[in-house]
Write an enzyme that holds these catalytic residues in place. Structure first.
Site, PDB file in Angstrom:
ATOM      1  N   HIS A 266       0.963  -1.348   0.041  1.00  0.00           N
ATOM      2  CA  HIS A 266       0.013   0.127  -0.134  1.00  0.00           C
ATOM      3  C   HIS A 266       0.814   1.305   0.024  1.00  0.00           C
ATOM      4  O   HIS A 266       0.710   2.064  -0.790  1.00  0.00           O
ATOM      5  CB  HIS A 266      -0.832  -0.105   1.228  1.00  0.00           C
ATOM      6  CG  HIS A 266      -1.953   1.195   1.461  1.00  0.00           C
ATOM      7  ND1 HIS A 266      -2.978   0.911   0.664  1.00  0.00           N
ATOM      8  CD2 HIS A 266      -1.547   2.345   1.929  1.00  0.00           C
ATOM      9  CE1 HIS A 266      -3.938   2.447   0.952  1.00  0.00           C
ATOM     10  NE2 HIS A 266      -2.873   2.959   1.655  1.00  0.00           N
ATOM     11  N   GLU A 267       1.926   1.398   0.971  1.00  0.00           N
ATOM     12  CA  GLU A 267       2.697   2.526   1.025  1.00  0.00           C
ATOM     13  C   GLU A 267       3.615   2.653  -0.233  1.00  0.00           C
ATOM     14  O   GLU A 267       4.041   3.858  -0.654  1.00  0.00           O
ATOM     15  CB  GLU A 267       3.357   2.447   2.382  1.00  0.00           C
ATOM     16  CG  GLU A 267       2.589   2.339   3.553  1.00  0.00           C
ATOM     17  CD  GLU A 267       1.539   3.563   3.597  1.00  0.00           C
ATOM     18  OE1 GLU A 267       1.866   4.668   3.223  1.00  0.00           O
ATOM     19  OE2 GLU A 267       0.620   3.229   4.430  1.00  0.00           O
ATOM     20  N   HIS A 270       1.822   4.863  -2.681  1.00  0.00           N
ATOM     21  CA  HIS A 270       1.981   6.288  -2.457  1.00  0.00           C
ATOM     22  C   HIS A 270       3.503   6.681  -2.715  1.00  0.00           C
ATOM     23  O   HIS A 270       3.527   7.688  -3.397  1.00  0.00           O
ATOM     24  CB  HIS A 270       1.811   6.382  -0.905  1.00  0.00           C
ATOM     25  CG  HIS A 270       0.635   6.379  -0.428  1.00  0.00           C
ATOM     26  ND1 HIS A 270      -0.704   7.022  -0.954  1.00  0.00           N
ATOM     27  CD2 HIS A 270      -0.193   6.026   0.627  1.00  0.00           C
ATOM     28  CE1 HIS A 270      -1.796   6.702  -0.274  1.00  0.00           C
ATOM     29  NE2 HIS A 270      -1.462   6.131   0.573  1.00  0.00           N
ATOM     30  N   GLU A 296      -4.537   8.257  -2.811  1.00  0.00           N
ATOM     31  CA  GLU A 296      -5.090   6.909  -2.393  1.00  0.00           C
ATOM     32  C   GLU A 296      -5.417   6.021  -3.500  1.00  0.00           C
ATOM     33  O   GLU A 296      -4.949   4.821  -3.001  1.00  0.00           O
ATOM     34  CB  GLU A 296      -6.440   7.155  -1.744  1.00  0.00           C
ATOM     35  CG  GLU A 296      -7.088   5.772  -0.798  1.00  0.00           C
ATOM     36  CD  GLU A 296      -6.145   5.444   0.206  1.00  0.00           C
ATOM     37  OE1 GLU A 296      -4.959   6.342   0.676  1.00  0.00           O
ATOM     38  OE2 GLU A 296      -6.157   4.420   0.889  1.00  0.00           O
TER      39      GLU A 296
END
Lengths: 499, 499
Positions: A266-267, A270, A296
């Protein structure tokens, strides 16, 4: 960026650059506080950060900026410069719309509320929380009122706009309404189908060093550049630092190795956004990423669209066994079942991608009504539990820590942020649909560990534009059409109900 | 700090506090650059640090400060406040004595010289170095001239004063002259005595993780508080961060485990000084440590006086074997021989405590003459090599990287700093003599790993005074007499020539 004889615009850029460099320092210090700082330094660190942040506010609200912005507006600027001027004005408007005394008071009351909340949520102490929260809501309403006046929109609109420029409540209501219509039925169908599915749980413990090596290997495969960033551990995963020095964090659980890996992926989504921003715009507001839902969507694109796909899991499985050892739970089919398990639960951050939207919808309903003054803080628990029953068929009762006290957002006075989580999932579904259409052999590539086609698409269609376009323009430029929430429905149907 | 109605003084304190907090940010960012930062971030980091440092200079040279300092001087201050005013004026004088244009030019030329030096020293390229160094010397002379005018002293005095308030060249000349008289003879005697001493070299490699654990264990035993600091690795060991968040670094060599440990103990001495500063004075100039020789004495007290003593090595030996494994070189007696080995060599930072003073004396002679205009930069190599022959009986010839190109100090435009290394050894010898006099059973305590008596003495007599007194007052208060270089001679005689 081409430079022409535009003295006010150039002076504006010079100031933006200064602000950016102060942001760099603040970003690294925040990361350090969460990862490296010894505990006894926290007081001095808070003082130093407060000093830098107040200095930044001072610079951002310098009255000379209003004149500069007006003068630059009258200069002959190219489209990119004009976009930078628009973004500079946005930053300025946010910084100046709220009277400093109100902003300071809000920030102090929020800090007190958040600090007390850290304990109160564990004790499920809603009455205690309410004591700090009620005055905070009052201050946020006033702050939202100031922003609303400056933007000439409604109060909740103004808060949405902070995170997603141009996003309005009418649009959020329409998009979330779409999901509300089909979500409970879809959850029921999927649950019914998964009922007979065998699913073995991994038997730990798993050494943290092995989990870290696995995380780093996956980050590398996804294109994270360790020459321009790091991976460390913090109590809550985040992607911090600065755009050119990305400090990604995750956390490892000895008994649940998939949780840390999922957070890492997930990170990384980003992080890749930051790594893909154009270097030439780096110190200017137009060079920043689009925060909120677009940001997001980059994380969810990797974590959910890519990371939960059977093709990705087939690529991941041998790597995972290589780092964590062989066991029946790590058989490829079982890993797919594990990653794709759908189960209604109380906690948003633990939710799977199917039930997650329900958590957003209920928060949106409550915070919108709260900011607009249709309900009061006292009304939250009843509404929360009713919505949980309606959307997910479960009820936390008076265990508020698993209910309306679970998130930090409201305790910090942060409203208008939650819709971005679901909009992000919608954007991600739309990007993925587009990539699939352009790349018929996507699945084979992913299974072979060739993620370039996904990452390059994001770089080409999202990252390189930075903040040149607002979200509505960006989604049209990137995918050829406006945001369509049906892509999310189609994605979930295809992944969880097709064979 | 007691507060009385002293508006100018209070405003001064408020400003000092702001400066301190900016220092905090700069300190952590510098540490991060040396330990954590990914390589591709170095450009953005340099920009951010330059921004913060120029901001600090801007604050420190604010013309309003001159007025505030004068007004505060007329207010009714207690002795501690008056000391703080004196230290605040020192900072101000340093920041304002040199015209900004000259300071900037000096800093740019020094950066260029230092940057080129990093390669030139490996190529022994003295002529190449000279090209950058000559204009740098010219600028440093002019800068020293400005400081000299402001302080009403000589040029080299002014540079000494930057590092050691009140220290004058006449005093340095007297102190170093004392050592010059007996040093070559002493080195000869010790070498003669050690000639027949057996000394086994440790056989590596030694795992870096084991060396780190050993370093941390020794730091803990010495009283380093890991709740208020960390140990990491950098290419040059340093004690950085801020006073309340101490970032100590060391480096490990796979084949020489004593080098890393020695660096750790040295930096721990610096760190304990910071940890012992009074919290109530922390953000004010009077709360800073005395830099220069006093600070160095804290490091040398631990590294040399304590760390090379047979009692300490007897305590250390089993701990070292526990972490690094058993081998003949780690027998206690052999470790004492290893740690206490005296051998003239070209490189200052590798020198033992007996030959080290020679390295300082020769640099002092050269840099004093250079700043005062008695010699020119071209004259350095001949003087260097002649002094090496005279003091240590060796000659680097044209291997300038092992001669006059070995140190970063001059390449950075830093003059007047070297004497502090030897004065620090003198102070440390004086502290140690005093502690021995007060504690007849010191040796037994050290051998038992009870270092409290040493550390507490330093806290009580040095650390807690911070910058309340200048160095001359401090040495009298701490040890009851003025600095006496004979303590160093007595220490070396006792350690290396007594039985």
């Amino acid at each position: 960026m081409t430079l022409s004889p535009t003295p006010a615009y150039l002076e504006l850029c010079r100031r933006n650059q200064r602000h950016y460099r102060l942001h760099h320092a603040i970003g690294i210090l925040h990361w350090d506080s969460a990862t490296m700082m010894p505990p006894r330094a926290s007081g001095a660190r808070a003082d130093a950060l407060a000093e830098l942040e107040s200095l930044l506010r001072e610079w951002q609200t310098d009255p000379a900026l209003a004149t500069l912005l007006a003068q630059a507006d009258a200069e002959s600027l190219d489209p990119l410069q004009r976009a930078n001027l628009r973004e500079s004005r946005r930053v300025w408007l946010r910084a100046t719309a709220v009277p400093p005394a109100l902003a300071t008071q809000r920030s102090l009351v929020a800090m007190r509320c958040e600090h007390a909340w850290r304990e109160q949520r564990h004790r499920h102490d809603w009455p205690g929380f309410l004591e700090n929260f009620k005055p905070l809501v009052e201050l946020v309403r006033r702050e939202a009122g100031c922003l609303a006046d400056a933007l000439d929109v409604g109060r909740y609109d103004a808060l949405l706009d902070m995170h997603e420029p141009g996003l309005r409540d009418s649009e959020v209501s329409r998009l979330l309404g779409h999901v509300r219509n089909w979500l409970p039925g879809l959850i029921g169908q999927i649950r019914e189908r998964q009922r007979s599915q065998p699913c073995l749980i991994p038997q730990g413990p798993f050494a943290l060093a092995a989990q870290r090596d696995l995380s780093e290997a996956v980050m590398r495969a996804l294109g994270f550049d360790f020459q321009a960033g790091r991976l460390d551990v913090s109590s809550h995963p985040f992607c911090g630092g600065t755009f050119e020095d990305i400090r990604l964090t995750t956390r490892y659980s000895e008994y649940d190795p998939l949780a840390g890996l999922t957070a890492t992926i997930h990170e990384t989504g980003h992080a890749l956004y930051h790594m893909g921003l154009p270097e030439s715009l780096r110190e200017q507001p137009v060079g920043a990423p689009r925060w909120g839902a677009i940001h997001e969507s980059q994380a969810l694109m990797l974590e959910k669209q890519l990371g939960l796909s059977p093709a990705f899991i087939r690529w991941l499985a041998p790597l995972l066994r290589q780092h964590l050892g062989e066991q029946p739970a790590f058989a490829t089919d079982n890993l797919i079942h594990l990653f794709q398990r759908v189960e209604p639960g109380f906690i948003r951050v633990d939710a799977d991608e199917v039930t997650y939207p329900a958590h957003v919808i209920l928060r949106y309903d409550i915070e919108r009504a709260l900011i607009e003054g249709e309900i009061e803080a006292e009304d939250i628990p009843v509404r929360w539990n009713a919505a949980m029953r309606e959307l997910l068929g479960i009820d936390p009762g008076e265990l508020y820590g698993q209910g309306c006290l679970q998130d930090m957002h409201w305790a910090c006075g942060m409203f208008g942020y939650f819709p971005g989580y679901l909009l992000g999932a919608m954007y991600a579904a739309q990007w993925a649909a587009r990539i699939r259409r352009e790349q018929p052999d996507l699945e084979q590539q992913v299974e072979a560990g060739e993620f370039g086609v996904v990452i390059d698409w994001l770089r080409q269609h999202i990252h390189r534009h930075a903040s040149r376009y607002d979200s509505n323009e960006l989604v049209r430029i990137a995918s050829g059409e406006a945001l369509d929430p049906d892509y999310l429905r189609q994605h979930l149907m295809a992944r969880y109900l097709d064979d």
